[in-house]
Design a protein around this motif. Sequence first.
Motif, short mmCIF file in Angstrom:
data_model
loop_
_atom_site.label_atom_id
_atom_site.label_comp_id
_atom_site.label_asym_id
_atom_site.label_seq_id
_atom_site.Cartn_x
_atom_site.Cartn_y
_atom_site.Cartn_z
N THR A 47 0.86 -1.18 0.00
CA THR A 47 0.00 0.00 0.00
C THR A 47 0.90 1.24 0.00
O THR A 47 2.09 1.14 0.35
N GLU A 49 1.05 3.61 2.10
CA GLU A 49 1.57 3.84 3.45
C GLU A 49 2.74 2.91 3.76
O GLU A 49 3.74 3.32 4.35
N PRO A 84 -2.85 -6.42 -0.94
CA PRO A 84 -1.58 -5.74 -0.79
C PRO A 84 -1.10 -5.78 0.66
O PRO A 84 -1.89 -5.90 1.58
N THR A 86 -0.14 -4.18 3.85
CA THR A 86 -0.45 -2.89 4.46
C THR A 86 0.70 -2.43 5.36
O THR A 86 1.64 -3.20 5.63
#
Length: 109
Positions: A47, A49, A84, A86
């Motif tokens: 992601t 982040e 994905p 994270t």
Amino acid sequence: MAEDSNDEELERLREKKLRELQEQAEARRRAEELAAQRRLALKRILTPEAMARLDNLRIVRPELVEALEQQLLALASSGRVKLPITDEDLKQILAQIYEKSRREYRFRF
């Protein structure tokens, strides 16, 4: 005659140096290309982040990030992690790595 052989030797040295420089440039180009491909693959599995966390970590621990990137790509390609990945997933992976490294460096007397 001696001058001719000196000129020939100088020319051989120049050609050798030019070949070395070309090989170095090609190796750099290949390394940059591989890094770009790896970055693209990471963007697909992380992601934004998590990618930002990886980039921040790269500043302080570049050697760790290189190994971590390889591990993340291997985990993703083998299907051993949900995609994905994270930021929380990445934190857990990092915690496991740190815990493992701490165990490896404990001294017993």
